[in-house]
Design a protein around this motif. Sequence first.
Motif, PDB file in Angstrom:
ATOM      1  N   GLU A  70       3.363  25.099  13.025  1.00 20.20           N
ATOM      2  CA  GLU A  70       3.747  24.011  12.138  1.00 20.20           C
ATOM      3  C   GLU A  70       4.081  24.560  10.749  1.00 20.20           C
ATOM      4  N   ALA A  71       3.270  25.485  10.263  1.00 28.48           N
ATOM      5  CA  ALA A  71       3.516  26.091   8.945  1.00 28.48           C
ATOM      6  C   ALA A  71       4.826  26.863   8.938  1.00 28.48           C
ATOM      7  N   GLU A  72       5.155  27.494  10.045  1.00 30.83           N
ATOM      8  CA  GLU A  72       6.385  28.283  10.120  1.00 30.83           C
ATOM      9  C   GLU A  72       7.635  27.414  10.006  1.00 30.83           C
ATOM     10  N   GLN A  73       7.503  26.116  10.233  1.00 32.99           N
ATOM     11  CA  GLN A  73       8.652  25.212  10.161  1.00 32.99           C
ATOM     12  C   GLN A  73       9.024  24.887   8.710  1.00 32.99           C
ATOM     13  N   ASP A  74       8.118  25.148   7.789  1.00 29.76           N
ATOM     14  CA  ASP A  74       8.359  24.889   6.373  1.00 29.76           C
ATOM     15  C   ASP A  74       8.471  26.234   5.662  1.00 29.76           C
ATOM     16  N   PRO A  75       9.629  26.560   5.095  1.00 30.51           N
ATOM     17  CA  PRO A  75       9.810  27.878   4.486  1.00 30.51           C
ATOM     18  C   PRO A  75       8.763  28.219   3.419  1.00 30.51           C
ATOM     19  N   ASP A  76       8.379  27.239   2.614  1.00 29.51           N
ATOM     20  CA  ASP A  76       7.375  27.495   1.579  1.00 29.51           C
ATOM     21  C   ASP A  76       6.008  27.786   2.207  1.00 29.51           C
ATOM     22  N   HIS A  77       5.636  27.005   3.208  1.00 29.12           N
ATOM     23  CA  HIS A  77       4.362  27.235   3.892  1.00 29.12           C
ATOM     24  C   HIS A  77       4.369  28.575   4.626  1.00 29.12           C
ATOM     25  N   ALA A  78       5.486  28.912   5.243  1.00 31.77           N
ATOM     26  CA  ALA A  78       5.589  30.190   5.953  1.00 31.77           C
ATOM     27  C   ALA A  78       5.397  31.352   4.986  1.00 31.77           C
ATOM     28  N   LYS A  79       5.999  31.249   3.810  1.00 31.81           N
ATOM     29  CA  LYS A  79       5.858  32.307   2.799  1.00 31.81           C
ATOM     30  C   LYS A  79       4.409  32.403   2.315  1.00 31.81           C
ATOM     31  N   GLN A  80       3.795  31.253   2.064  1.00 33.96           N
ATOM     32  CA  GLN A  80       2.393  31.239   1.637  1.00 33.96           C
ATOM     33  C   GLN A  80       1.487  31.858   2.704  1.00 33.96           C
ATOM     34  N   PRO A  95       0.844  -1.207   0.000  1.00 31.82           N
ATOM     35  CA  PRO A  95       0.000   0.000   0.000  1.00 31.82           C
ATOM     36  C   PRO A  95       0.875   1.252   0.000  1.00 31.82           C
ATOM     37  N   HIS A  96       0.439   2.233  -0.709  1.00 32.93           N
ATOM     38  CA  HIS A  96       1.161   3.494  -0.773  1.00 32.93           C
ATOM     39  C   HIS A  96       0.570   4.442   0.261  1.00 32.93           C
ATOM     40  N   PRO A  97       1.423   5.131   0.980  1.00 30.54           N
ATOM     41  CA  PRO A  97       0.883   6.073   1.967  1.00 30.54           C
ATOM     42  C   PRO A  97       0.147   7.205   1.256  1.00 30.54           C
ATOM     43  N   ALA A  98      -0.868   7.699   1.917  1.00 31.66           N
ATOM     44  CA  ALA A  98      -1.636   8.806   1.354  1.00 31.66           C
ATOM     45  C   ALA A  98      -0.750  10.047   1.315  1.00 31.66           C
ATOM     46  N   PRO A  99      -0.883  10.832   0.271  1.00 31.64           N
ATOM     47  CA  PRO A  99      -0.081  12.065   0.219  1.00 31.64           C
ATOM     48  C   PRO A  99      -0.530  13.013   1.325  1.00 31.64           C
ATOM     49  N   PRO A 100       0.366  13.850   1.798  1.00 33.56           N
ATOM     50  CA  PRO A 100      -0.034  14.791   2.848  1.00 33.56           C
ATOM     51  C   PRO A 100      -1.086  15.751   2.296  1.00 33.56           C
ATOM     52  N   PRO A 101      -1.973  16.226   3.155  1.00 31.87           N
ATOM     53  CA  PRO A 101      -2.982  17.156   2.660  1.00 31.87           C
ATOM     54  C   PRO A 101      -2.327  18.437   2.156  1.00 31.87           C
ATOM     55  N   ARG A 102      -2.963  19.063   1.179  1.00 29.67           N
ATOM     56  CA  ARG A 102      -2.468  20.319   0.621  1.00 29.67           C
ATOM     57  C   ARG A 102      -2.508  21.388   1.716  1.00 29.67           C
ATOM     58  N   PHE A 103      -1.475  22.198   1.802  1.00 31.60           N
ATOM     59  CA  PHE A 103      -1.427  23.276   2.781  1.00 31.60           C
ATOM     60  C   PHE A 103      -2.390  24.377   2.353  1.00 31.60           C
ATOM     61  N   ASP A 104      -3.314  24.718   3.213  1.00 31.95           N
ATOM     62  CA  ASP A 104      -4.331  25.720   2.920  1.00 31.95           C
ATOM     63  C   ASP A 104      -3.987  27.023   3.636  1.00 31.95           C
TER      64      ASP A 104
END
Length: 126
Positions: A71-81, A13-22
């Motif tokens: 949690e979003a701040e830990q990911d540079p792309d999410h923090a920018k978004q 089984p393939h793990p489900a992709p992480p949910p899209r960052f909103d």
Amino acid sequence: MLAALLAACGGHPHPAPPPRFDADGLAADVDGVMGKLAAATARDQDDCPRLVDDLDAVLAGSRPVFDRVHEAEQDPDHAKQLATAMKPYQDQHRSTDIAAALAVCFRMHRELQDRVQHVVDSMPTL
């Protein structure tokens, strides 16, 4: 037998992709919290004990939103978004009103200073 069963099921089984960052949804949630804080401030600014209680309750109930922000701040792309998504909601006037009311309570009610400091320390920095 196990090999046949795995083959029939498509292998591993393939793990489900992480949910899209909103980012837009999270920014709206943060703005909702700020709205609650501002409403409590406007309503209770002349009653410091109640103001401190109400702000503390809003902040405690909003912990899941702030956890998502951290949690979003830990990911540079999410923090920018998120920073981009927050721009339409930036309202220094609300933050200034909340800070001013807390400053008055801090100065006028020595018995509340520790509680006011706790509320201030609980406020997110976005």
